[in-house]
Scaffold this active site. Sequence first.
Site, PDB file in Angstrom:
ATOM      1  CE1 TYR A 138      11.750   7.361  30.344  1.00  0.00           C
ATOM      2  CE2 TYR A 138      12.390   5.355  31.474  1.00  0.00           C
ATOM      3  CZ  TYR A 138      12.620   6.306  30.490  1.00  0.00           C
ATOM      4  OH  TYR A 138      13.705   6.190  29.668  1.00  0.00           O
ATOM      5  CE  LYS A 166      14.688   9.727  31.114  1.00  0.00           C
ATOM      6  NZ  LYS A 166      15.658   8.616  31.074  1.00  0.00           N
TER       7      LYS A 166
END
Length: 300
Positions: A138, A166
Amino acid sequence: MKKEDLHGFVPAVVTPFNEAGEIMEDAFQSLVGWLIKRGATTICVSGDNGESWALSAAEKGRLTRLAVDEAAGRVPVITGCSAPTLKSSVEFALAAKENGASAVLSMPQTYVLKTTRDELLGRFEKLNAAIDMPIVAYNSPRRAGLDLSIDDIGAIMDVAPIIGIKESNRDYFHHTHLINRFADKMAIMVGPCHYIMPGIALGAHGFIATGPEFLGDDTANISMLAKEKPSAKHAEIHYKLTVLYQLLMGQSTWPAAFKAALNLIGQPAGIPRDPVYPATPAVIDEIKKTFDQLGISYQS
């Protein structure tokens, strides 16, 4: 879970709290079921939307179990395990693993404004050794306090089983190079809503974003539409995603406005947990005004 399993609409579900700060378990499972019906291909628990910073390891584990039970094999569940220290991150990840998570979502060492390459790689290498399960990286420069470069991401993939990322960097130069270099090696999941349509068109695999769930039947078709030749519908969805993202990110302290918006459409999002205050009546009025402009139905 493999990189091929991470694609399409992956919502980061909110954690509904009551006024006493307790998790409303039935409401949480109702939200998970609603999101799956909306077309979710994976459920993300204890992300930013889930107020991960306010959750203990036991609560993350419990939420994971509730989501896994509600999903009942229809979709996998991933759980956020980001934390400033490796010890906490491992505790969060193991709680998720013990309760059926298929992968964990992890930032680098959050709230550390600087880190050396050795420290960065050491974090992911040690996390992998401790939990032995798939990891979705992330990158969120605004929240973590540091920004993973393209080379950083490549190096992390060499030391840990990264099945996807992400990507919440707001520089499209970064997204462009990320997709070009890694789209065949991992699932690239777009964060900012206004990057979803162009990102998927260029090779991203899906999105872990805030706002798509408000688009009704269109939500499940965003990825398919983004891959087609641009059209008036393409432009309409892109505009709505952009406006929703600006609205929800620009009001109150995160995720108060998002929870208020979900409550307006009849989804039991509850209120934020301390120290975040619920959205004010003025903010709720602004959400209603934008919903009216976008043709989104809500409860008066």
